[in-house]
Scaffold this active site. Structure first.
Site, PDB file in Angstrom:
ATOM      1  N   LYS A 156      -3.105  12.687  40.463  1.00  0.00           N
ATOM      2  CA  LYS A 156      -1.787  13.204  40.819  1.00  0.00           C
ATOM      3  C   LYS A 156      -1.106  12.305  41.869  1.00  0.00           C
ATOM      4  O   LYS A 156       0.082  12.021  41.762  1.00  0.00           O
ATOM      5  CB  LYS A 156      -2.007  14.622  41.373  1.00  0.00           C
ATOM      6  CG  LYS A 156      -0.812  15.458  41.617  1.00  0.00           C
ATOM      7  CD  LYS A 156      -1.240  16.925  41.813  1.00  0.00           C
ATOM      8  CE  LYS A 156      -2.224  17.128  42.967  1.00  0.00           C
ATOM      9  NZ  LYS A 156      -1.627  16.972  44.300  1.00  0.00           N
ATOM     10  N   ARG A 160       1.160  25.705  44.949  1.00  0.00           N
ATOM     11  CA  ARG A 160      -0.246  25.748  44.581  1.00  0.00           C
ATOM     12  C   ARG A 160      -0.698  27.175  44.312  1.00  0.00           C
ATOM     13  O   ARG A 160      -1.859  27.400  43.981  1.00  0.00           O
ATOM     14  CB  ARG A 160      -1.077  25.183  45.719  1.00  0.00           C
ATOM     15  CG  ARG A 160      -1.785  23.883  45.389  1.00  0.00           C
ATOM     16  CD  ARG A 160      -2.590  23.521  46.617  1.00  0.00           C
ATOM     17  NE  ARG A 160      -3.544  22.489  46.396  1.00  0.00           N
ATOM     18  CZ  ARG A 160      -3.328  21.190  46.603  1.00  0.00           C
ATOM     19  NH1 ARG A 160      -2.160  20.758  46.985  1.00  0.00           N
ATOM     20  NH2 ARG A 160      -4.291  20.320  46.430  1.00  0.00           N
ATOM     21  N   ARG A 163     -12.830   7.862  46.418  1.00  0.00           N
ATOM     22  CA  ARG A 163     -11.442   7.675  46.834  1.00  0.00           C
ATOM     23  C   ARG A 163     -11.318   7.339  48.322  1.00  0.00           C
ATOM     24  O   ARG A 163     -12.077   7.838  49.150  1.00  0.00           O
ATOM     25  CB  ARG A 163     -10.666   8.964  46.539  1.00  0.00           C
ATOM     26  CG  ARG A 163      -9.268   8.982  47.130  1.00  0.00           C
ATOM     27  CD  ARG A 163      -8.405   9.985  46.476  1.00  0.00           C
ATOM     28  NE  ARG A 163      -8.791  11.355  46.787  1.00  0.00           N
ATOM     29  CZ  ARG A 163      -8.187  12.411  46.266  1.00  0.00           C
ATOM     30  NH1 ARG A 163      -7.222  12.248  45.382  1.00  0.00           N
ATOM     31  NH2 ARG A 163      -8.577  13.626  46.572  1.00  0.00           N
ATOM     32  N   ARG A 193     -11.343  10.775  53.102  1.00  0.00           N
ATOM     33  CA  ARG A 193     -10.928  12.093  53.575  1.00  0.00           C
ATOM     34  C   ARG A 193     -12.123  12.998  53.824  1.00  0.00           C
ATOM     35  O   ARG A 193     -13.061  13.022  53.033  1.00  0.00           O
ATOM     36  CB  ARG A 193     -10.016  12.758  52.533  1.00  0.00           C
ATOM     37  CG  ARG A 193      -8.594  12.308  52.624  1.00  0.00           C
ATOM     38  CD  ARG A 193      -7.788  12.695  51.422  1.00  0.00           C
ATOM     39  NE  ARG A 193      -7.924  14.094  51.009  1.00  0.00           N
ATOM     40  CZ  ARG A 193      -7.231  14.626  50.021  1.00  0.00           C
ATOM     41  NH1 ARG A 193      -6.360  13.903  49.342  1.00  0.00           N
ATOM     42  NH2 ARG A 193      -7.406  15.881  49.688  1.00  0.00           N
ATOM     43  N   ARG A 210     -12.837  22.789  46.180  1.00  0.00           N
ATOM     44  CA  ARG A 210     -11.422  22.552  45.869  1.00  0.00           C
ATOM     45  C   ARG A 210     -11.151  22.739  44.376  1.00  0.00           C
ATOM     46  O   ARG A 210     -10.091  23.238  43.995  1.00  0.00           O
ATOM     47  CB  ARG A 210     -11.015  21.148  46.315  1.00  0.00           C
ATOM     48  CG  ARG A 210     -10.792  21.078  47.828  1.00  0.00           C
ATOM     49  CD  ARG A 210     -10.799  19.668  48.349  1.00  0.00           C
ATOM     50  NE  ARG A 210      -9.810  18.829  47.716  1.00  0.00           N
ATOM     51  CZ  ARG A 210      -9.927  17.499  47.607  1.00  0.00           C
ATOM     52  NH1 ARG A 210     -10.981  16.884  48.081  1.00  0.00           N
ATOM     53  NH2 ARG A 210      -8.984  16.811  47.020  1.00  0.00           N
TER      54      ARG A 210
HETATM   55  P1  ADP Z   1      -5.762  17.171  46.236  1.00  0.00           P
HETATM   56  O1  ADP Z   1      -4.619  17.369  45.299  1.00  0.00           O
HETATM   57  O2  ADP Z   1      -6.449  15.883  46.068  1.00  0.00           O
HETATM   58  O3  ADP Z   1      -6.690  18.338  46.304  1.00  0.00           O
HETATM   59  P2  ADP Z   1      -3.918  17.331  48.544  1.00  0.00           P
HETATM   60  O4  ADP Z   1      -3.783  16.139  49.386  1.00  0.00           O
HETATM   61  O5  ADP Z   1      -2.773  17.729  47.681  1.00  0.00           O
HETATM   62  O6  ADP Z   1      -5.249  17.135  47.726  1.00  0.00           O
HETATM   63  O7  ADP Z   1      -4.272  18.604  49.481  1.00  0.00           O
HETATM   64  C1  ADP Z   1      -5.362  18.599  50.358  1.00  0.00           C
HETATM   65  C2  ADP Z   1      -5.601  19.979  50.912  1.00  0.00           C
HETATM   66  O8  ADP Z   1      -4.438  20.413  51.664  1.00  0.00           O
HETATM   67  C3  ADP Z   1      -5.832  21.077  49.882  1.00  0.00           C
HETATM   68  O9  ADP Z   1      -7.168  21.153  49.457  1.00  0.00           O
HETATM   69  C4  ADP Z   1      -5.386  22.321  50.655  1.00  0.00           C
HETATM   70  O10 ADP Z   1      -6.392  22.768  51.548  1.00  0.00           O
HETATM   71  C5  ADP Z   1      -4.221  21.818  51.490  1.00  0.00           C
HETATM   72  N1  ADP Z   1      -2.932  22.033  50.791  1.00  0.00           N
HETATM   73  C6  ADP Z   1      -2.120  21.068  50.279  1.00  0.00           C
HETATM   74  N2  ADP Z   1      -1.042  21.625  49.700  1.00  0.00           N
HETATM   75  C7  ADP Z   1      -1.172  22.974  49.826  1.00  0.00           C
HETATM   76  C8  ADP Z   1      -0.404  24.103  49.421  1.00  0.00           C
HETATM   77  N3  ADP Z   1       0.743  23.957  48.714  1.00  0.00           N
HETATM   78  N4  ADP Z   1      -0.853  25.340  49.741  1.00  0.00           N
HETATM   79  C9  ADP Z   1      -1.973  25.497  50.431  1.00  0.00           C
HETATM   80  N5  ADP Z   1      -2.761  24.501  50.836  1.00  0.00           N
HETATM   81  C10 ADP Z   1      -2.382  23.241  50.550  1.00  0.00           C
END
Ligand code: ADP
Ligand code: ZN
Length: 217
Positions: A13, A88, A127, A160, A171
């Site tokens: 993504k 999300r 990653r 990360r 996750r």
């Molecule tokens: P990935 O898509 O690789 O899981 P992201 O960088 O998009 O990672 O997000 C990392 C973390 O940040 C998520 O696992 C979550 O804990 C938090 N997060 C990101 N966006 C949201 C959201 N819209 N609502 C709740 N938590 C979020």
């Protein structure tokens, strides 16, 4: 154009977001990047969000929604944006619709980035990401030219904390439970575009851009 990117952790993504941003010159908003920047700066939001992120859980809706609402009110969002990592949950999606409706607007398309499950773990564990510009790398398939240094902006590239195998598993479960239902939520509106990212980001982009062109973008 207002776009949403959906995809499991490790689906690519983030890479897809970088290509879309470049090709459509669109403002890219990654909630994960915003949280990570806040964690790095140890802001109150960052300190709170870290508790959830490190568990592979979602940051509570109230915190996330107000952060996004604030971000979308900034000038660079006036002509559209690409939302990456938001919404999300169904509650976030409903709230987003409400926010947009206030200004007579709506989401134009949702790009669903897909990849076979077995590829995901390998990708995420290898990653590395830039904390400054959000560019992502892979120690096996796409290393930085200089170890630990971003090719794009020269800042620090890290592994990360939430990319550890145990957290990735959590996750993925969080994604299945909370985020996957969004595909049906948007499919009901007829705006979902599929982007198969099992071959290459270029291939996935071609697929998405062809569908966007059909929608007039
Ligand atoms: P990935 O898509 O690789 O899981 P992201 O960088 O998009 O990672 O997000 C990392 C973390 O940040 C998520 O696992 C979550 O804990 C938090 N997060 C990101 N966006 C949201 C959201 N819209 N609502 C709740 N938590 C979020
Ligand atoms: Zn960078």
């Amino acid at each position: 154009m207002k776009l949403i990117l959906l995809g499991a952790p490790g689906s690519g993504k983030g890479t897809m977001a970088a290509v879309l941003k470049r090709e459509y010159k669109i403002t890219h908003i990654s909630t994960g990047d915003i949280f990570r920047a806040n964690i790095k700066e140890q802001t109150p939001l960052g300190i709170e969000a870290k508790k959830y992120i490190d568990q592979g859980a979602l940051v509570p809706d109230e915190l996330t929604i107000s952060m996004v609402e604030d971000r979308l009110s900034q000038d660079d969002c006036a002509n559209g944006y690409l939302l990456d990592g938001f919404p999300r949950t169904i509650a976030q999606a409903e709230k987003l619709d409400e926010m947009l409706a206030k200004s007579g607007s709506k989401i134009d398309a949702v790009i669903n980035v897909t990849v076979p499950a077995e590829v995901i773990m390998e990708r995420v564990v290898n990653r590395r990401v830039c904390l400054s510009c959000g560019e992502s790398y892979n120690v096996v398939s796409r290393p930085t030219k200089v170890e630990g240094v971003c090719d794009v902006c020269g800042k620090e590239v890290v592994h990360r904390d939430d990319d550890k195998p145990e957290t990735v598993k959590a996750r993925l479960e969080t994604y299945e439970k909370n985020t996957k239902p969004l595909i049906d939520f948007y499919a009901d509106k007829g705006i979902v575009i599929e982007a198969d990212n099992s071959q290459s980001p270029e291939h996935a982009f071609e697929q998405a851009s062809a569908a966007l062109a059909k929608m007039g973008f």
